[in-house]
Design an enzyme around this catalytic site. Structure first.
Site, PDB file in Angstrom:
ATOM      1  N   ASP A  24      -0.084   4.293   1.012  1.00 15.95           N
ATOM      2  CA  ASP A  24      -0.435   5.302   2.019  1.00 15.95           C
ATOM      3  C   ASP A  24       0.222   4.995   3.362  1.00 15.95           C
ATOM      4  OD1 ASP A  24      -2.128   2.992   2.101  1.00 15.95           O
ATOM      5  OD2 ASP A  24      -3.513   4.043   3.411  1.00 15.95           O
ATOM      6  N   GLU A  35       3.596  -6.423   3.915  1.00 16.19           N
ATOM      7  CA  GLU A  35       3.424  -5.749   5.217  1.00 16.19           C
ATOM      8  C   GLU A  35       4.542  -6.191   6.162  1.00 16.19           C
ATOM      9  OE1 GLU A  35       1.287  -3.544   6.253  1.00 16.19           O
ATOM     10  OE2 GLU A  35      -0.454  -3.660   4.925  1.00 16.19           O
ATOM     11  N   HIS A  41       0.846  -1.197   0.000  1.00 24.29           N
ATOM     12  CA  HIS A  41       0.000   0.000   0.000  1.00 24.29           C
ATOM     13  C   HIS A  41       0.878   1.243   0.000  1.00 24.29           C
ATOM     14  CE1 HIS A  41       0.462   0.703   4.393  1.00 24.29           C
ATOM     15  NE2 HIS A  41       0.289  -0.591   4.551  1.00 24.29           N
ATOM     16  N   ASP A  55       6.109   0.521   7.261  1.00 26.64           N
ATOM     17  CA  ASP A  55       4.697   0.278   6.923  1.00 26.64           C
ATOM     18  C   ASP A  55       4.231   1.318   5.928  1.00 26.64           C
ATOM     19  OD1 ASP A  55       2.155  -0.703   6.880  1.00 26.64           O
ATOM     20  OD2 ASP A  55       1.589   0.094   8.825  1.00 26.64           O
ATOM     21  N   GLU A  63      -5.082   1.799   2.243  1.00 23.30           N
ATOM     22  CA  GLU A  63      -5.123   0.596   3.080  1.00 23.30           C
ATOM     23  C   GLU A  63      -5.312   0.962   4.546  1.00 23.30           C
ATOM     24  OE1 GLU A  63      -3.606  -2.678   5.652  1.00 23.30           O
ATOM     25  OE2 GLU A  63      -2.863  -0.638   5.487  1.00 23.30           O
ATOM     26  N   GLU A  64      -4.712   2.073   4.958  1.00 18.26           N
ATOM     27  CA  GLU A  64      -4.734   2.449   6.372  1.00 18.26           C
ATOM     28  C   GLU A  64      -6.063   3.064   6.809  1.00 18.26           C
ATOM     29  OE1 GLU A  64      -2.593   1.437   8.302  1.00 18.26           O
ATOM     30  OE2 GLU A  64      -0.590   1.448   7.430  1.00 18.26           O
ATOM     31  N   HIS A  92       3.015   2.484  12.677  1.00 20.29           N
ATOM     32  CA  HIS A  92       2.072   3.390  13.348  1.00 20.29           C
ATOM     33  C   HIS A  92       2.682   3.991  14.615  1.00 20.29           C
ATOM     34  CE1 HIS A  92      -1.563   1.112  11.359  1.00 20.29           C
ATOM     35  NE2 HIS A  92      -0.506   1.168  10.590  1.00 20.29           N
TER      36      HIS A  92
END
Ligand SMILES: [Zn+2]
Length: 389
Positions: free
Chosen positions: A87, A174, A85, A117, A149-150, A361
């Site tokens: 984003d 991931e 992803h 990530d 995705e997030e 995150h």
């Protein structure tokens, strides 16, 4: 169509990642945070095109400024997708010790928003692909880059609806510390609301109490949870049973008034093998009769579309290949991915990539440099097996 200088026109891993990190592509349900991912998609497309990949940039319907990228090298009925992803999550500026949008090397780590990530996966996938651009592939190699995705997972959802890409296998990069993952739970977040009638508390006949209805509904939900936890158990997970969490409740205004409105939000994490529509129906079957008996208007709806649970069988060819290449048995994780939508496309799917989910995150997100070469080696092993072998 491969130019002789094509490899030279694509930068090295560090330069590629620095460029991707410098292009903000936060996705968020909050419009204050939400960015377009166009710059990241265009940059990846430029590099992949220089290597001879056929490029397709797809709009995500209903989401202006959001794009998916499908880049394909070679052709054939099978093939391997390397998916990531584009984003990132939002960030907390005050808690970072370096600029989140500048790739910063310290010790044996690269810091930056999205390093682990998961923008870091793209330069490594491209580096892996570089070794194969001059040889004929029997099956296509596809690099897939998704939007959102997030936040909404709408990038993956749009791909599943469009029926793209077509291939046989998919690895989602991931951060799993390069350990193969073949299972995760689903995520559902639901809203249940009752509307009754207010009235003076001294006479219950003057109204219909939404809060008391909710009390009964919560008892039903916890009973259902108990039944599901009896019926479903999977020892691959740390929390082996499906969970249901009553998260927040809002209702009423005064002790001496009959409560007219009450709303409950809860979260449900189904195990592989549990169907989300069936779960919603089972909940409704329990709640509807009590709402009718109490003459409460009922609304029950998802707070977001949810992520289905995901499982690929232990004996699948891709699982076996990744276990062999990494020396680790495929396991289950507690986070959700785009895997269910790639599976919907008929792809045998597995999650495995560089970096640890512990750094995702988080402020000062980083990627260990020791992950770089092993990632390239493993991806090359997969390309050899599924695109050439
Ligand atoms: Zn991710």
């Amino acid at each position: 169509m491969v130019h002789t200088d094509s490899k030279a026109s694509v930068p090295g891993i560090r330069e590629m990642l620095a460029r991707l990190i410098s292009q903000p592509s936060i996705s968020s349900a909050s419009p204050d945070w939400d960015h377009s991912n166009e710059a990241v998609v265009r940059t990846l497309a430029e590099w992949l095109e220089a290597l001879g990949f056929a490029i397709e940039i797809l709009d995500v319907p209903g989401m202006p400024g959001k794009y998916n990228l499908v880049a394909t090298l070679g052709s054939g009925p099978g093939g391997l997708v390397l998916s990531g992803h584009t984003d990132t999550v939002p960030f907390d500026d005050k808690r970072w010790h370096s600029d989140p949008f500048t790739l910063t090397e310290k010790g044996d780590r690269w810091y930056g928003l999205g390093t682990c990530d998961m923008k870091g996966f793209f330069p490594l996938a491209i580096e892996a692909a570089k070794a194969f651009i001059d040889q004929p592939l029997k099956q296509p190699l596809i690099i897939l880059a998704t939007a959102d995705e997030e936040s909404s997972m709408n990038g993956a959802r749009a791909l599943a609806e469009a029926g793209k890409p077509r291939a046989r296998y998919a690895v989602i990069g991931e951060p799993t510390s390069l350990r193969p993952v073949r299972m995760h739970k689903g995520i559902m977040m639901e809203r249940l609301a009752f509307e009754g009638q207010s009235g003076h508390s001294s006479n219950p006949d003057l109204g219909r109490n939404a809060l008391e209805g909710m009390h009964e509904a919560m008892t039903e939900l916890l009973a259902l949870r108990g039944q599901w936890q009896e019926k479903y158990r999977n020892p691959a997970f740390k929390v082996q049973v499906p969970t249901l969490n009553l998260g927040c409740i809002h209702g009423g205004d005064n002790p001496n008034r009959i409560c007219a409105r009450c709303e409950l939000h809860f979260d449900l994490r189904p195990l592989p093998g549990m169907d989300m529509d069936n779960l919603r129906q089972a909940i409704l079957n329990r709640i509807q009769p009590l709402a009718e008996r109490r003459q409460l208007a009922l609304s029950f709806e998802p707070l977001f579309d949810g992520v289905p649970p995901f499982e690929t069988p232990a004996d699948a060819a891709l699982v076996q290949a990744c276990e062999k290449l990494t020396g680790h048995t495929a396991h289950a994780v507690a986070f959700a991915t785009e895997a269910p939508w790639l599976q919907k496309l008929g792809l045998e799917t597995l999650v495995m990539g560089p970096g640890s989910i512990d750094q995702a995150h988080q402020p000062d997100e980083y990627l260990e440099l020791s992950q770089l070469q092993p990632t390239v080696d493993i991806l090359r092993g997969l390309i050899r097996q599924f695109c050439i072998g």
